[in-house]
Design an enzyme around this catalytic site. Structure first.
Site, PDB file in Angstrom:
ATOM      1  N   ARG A  56      49.840   8.814  24.579  1.00  0.00           N
ATOM      2  CA  ARG A  56      48.936   9.010  23.452  1.00  0.00           C
ATOM      3  C   ARG A  56      48.643  10.476  23.162  1.00  0.00           C
ATOM      4  NH1 ARG A  56      48.463   4.230  25.282  1.00  0.00           N
ATOM      5  NH2 ARG A  56      48.836   5.329  27.208  1.00  0.00           N
ATOM      6  N   THR A  57      48.259  11.226  24.175  1.00  0.00           N
ATOM      7  CA  THR A  57      47.750  12.579  23.912  1.00  0.00           C
ATOM      8  C   THR A  57      48.856  13.475  23.367  1.00  0.00           C
ATOM      9  OG1 THR A  57      46.260  12.189  25.756  1.00  0.00           O
ATOM     10  CG2 THR A  57      46.364  14.431  24.898  1.00  0.00           C
ATOM     11  N   LYS A  86      60.849  26.883  39.353  1.00  0.00           N
ATOM     12  CA  LYS A  86      61.448  28.059  40.016  1.00  0.00           C
ATOM     13  C   LYS A  86      60.379  28.952  40.636  1.00  0.00           C
ATOM     14  CE  LYS A  86      64.717  28.182  36.196  1.00  0.00           C
ATOM     15  NZ  LYS A  86      64.979  28.975  34.982  1.00  0.00           N
ATOM     16  N   ARG A 107      48.462  19.790  29.326  1.00  0.00           N
ATOM     17  CA  ARG A 107      47.939  18.870  30.348  1.00  0.00           C
ATOM     18  C   ARG A 107      48.467  19.339  31.695  1.00  0.00           C
ATOM     19  NH1 ARG A 107      48.039  12.410  29.980  1.00  0.00           N
ATOM     20  NH2 ARG A 107      46.259  12.950  28.670  1.00  0.00           N
ATOM     21  N   HIS A 135      38.844  15.666  30.087  1.00  0.00           N
ATOM     22  CA  HIS A 135      39.808  15.312  29.024  1.00  0.00           C
ATOM     23  C   HIS A 135      38.993  15.330  27.721  1.00  0.00           C
ATOM     24  CE1 HIS A 135      43.108  13.694  26.904  1.00  0.00           C
ATOM     25  NE2 HIS A 135      43.363  12.613  27.592  1.00  0.00           N
TER      26      HIS A 135
HETATM   27  N1   CP Z   1      44.289   8.354  27.048  1.00  0.00           N
HETATM   28  C1   CP Z   1      45.294   9.166  27.409  1.00  0.00           C
HETATM   29  O1   CP Z   1      45.090  10.333  27.768  1.00  0.00           O
HETATM   30  O2   CP Z   1      46.529   8.598  27.341  1.00  0.00           O
HETATM   31  P1   CP Z   1      47.887   9.301  27.741  1.00  0.00           P
HETATM   32  O3   CP Z   1      47.814   9.584  29.235  1.00  0.00           O
HETATM   33  O4   CP Z   1      48.967   8.326  27.378  1.00  0.00           O
HETATM   34  O5   CP Z   1      47.983  10.606  26.999  1.00  0.00           O
END
Ligand code: CP
Length: 309
Positions: A56-57, A86, A107, A135
């Site tokens: 999703r993100t 590396k 991320r 998040h």
């Molecule tokens: N909710 C969420 O962060 O989903 P993903 O890990 O698929 O990005």
């Protein structure tokens, strides 16, 4: 934060006027998508730098940039397919990538990685999840979803269920909810994944009412929002600890039965058994609409970062 860049690091940076403006922008973005997108950010480039898995993100940020007319460069499995393997430091990677784009969405596996990134970045950085830390963009789409589904955030009772220790979305969502009046949070978690003390301390500082229990049925019966989360298997130190937490709380027909008719079920997704798929057919199951809202909120965030405000 260096210079005038607008970064998204954590949920505590958002105040209520900023949230309200963001909701207005997200509503505007819904129209932009319905109209087939815009070329407003033609010539701009977004980098998605993901050291952890995502559906999703990453894809909603990439879709958001395309809908806004910009382009995307990506390292989807950066731990393996970037020069991190590396031995390159995160700081060096960010310094270099800053020269290739106008905005970085990252991320990472480590708490605090976003702060390390923005300390050297020359373009805005958006934290798309830092280990078990925060998040913030998920929490923003969560409260936007509550706003859309219920028409209010002030005065709500929200039950947050599941892995509240490693589940970074509940940390960020708890922080964001401190901007609203008369909110009550009911945390329901297995003993080994309870909400961290630092989150509770922050709620106490901000005067937000909360309770902790192990009674899902009682929490669901009184909640406006039932926010279910996955037990984060990948973060446990042993399989034995994971198994102690897994499967304790499942949203199913029995939970729907006690829920109020005007309440909603949210989940940041992915799910791994903690919502029975039979629940999907109930109009109160709002988690796929919630995931869709991620596109609009992330379009609004890209605009905010590229405009520097
Ligand atoms: N909710 C969420 O962060 O989903 P993903 O890990 O698929 O990005």
């Amino acid at each position: 934060m260096p210079g005038n860049l607008y970064h998204v690091v954590g949920a505590k940076q958002f105040d209520r006027p900023t949230l309200e403006r963001l909701f207005e922008s997200a509503e505007r973005m819904e129209h932009v998508v319905r109209e087939g997108g815009t070329n407003r950010y033609a010539g701009k480039i977004l980098t998605t730098l993901f050291f952890e898995a995502s559906t999703r993100t990453r894809l909603s940020f990439e879709s958001a940039m395309h809908r806004l007319g910009g382009r995307v460069i990506t390292t989807e499995n950066a731990a393996q397919f970037s020069s991190t393997i590396k031995g390159e430091t995160l700081e060096d990677t960010i310094r270099v990538v800053s020269g290739y784009c106008d905005l970085i969405v990252m991320r990472h596996t480590e708490i605090g990685a976003a702060e390390r990134a923005l300390s050297v970045a020359t373009v805005p950085v958006i934290n798309a999840g830092d280990g078990a830390g925060e998040h913030p963009t998920q929490a923003l789409l969560d409260i936007y979803s509550i706003h859309k589904e219920l028409g209010r955030i002030d005065g709500i009772c929200i039950a947050m269920i599941g892995d509240l220790a490693y589940g970074r979305t509940v940390h960020s969502l708890s922080y964001l909810l401190t901007n609203y009046k008369d909110v009550h949070i009911h945390y329901v978690a297995p003993e080994n994944v309870k909400i961290p003390a630092e989150v509770k301390r922050y709620l106490e500082e901000k005067g937000v009412s909360y309770e902790e229990s192990t009674d899902l049925i009682q929490a669901a019966a009184t909640a406006d929002v039932v926010y279910q989360t996955r037990i984060q298997k990948e973060r446990f130190l042993s399989l034995e600890d994971y198994e102690k937490a897994y499967g304790k709380y499942v949203i199913d027909a029995a939970v729907l039965e006690v829920m109020r008719k005007d309440a909603i079920v949210l989940h940041p997704l992915p799910r791994a058994g903690e919502i029975d798929p039979a629940v999907d057919h109930d109009p109160r199951a709002a988690y796929f609409r919630q995931a869709q809202n991620g596109l609009y909120i992330r379009m609004a965030l890209i605009e905010k970062c590229l405009e520097g405000r």
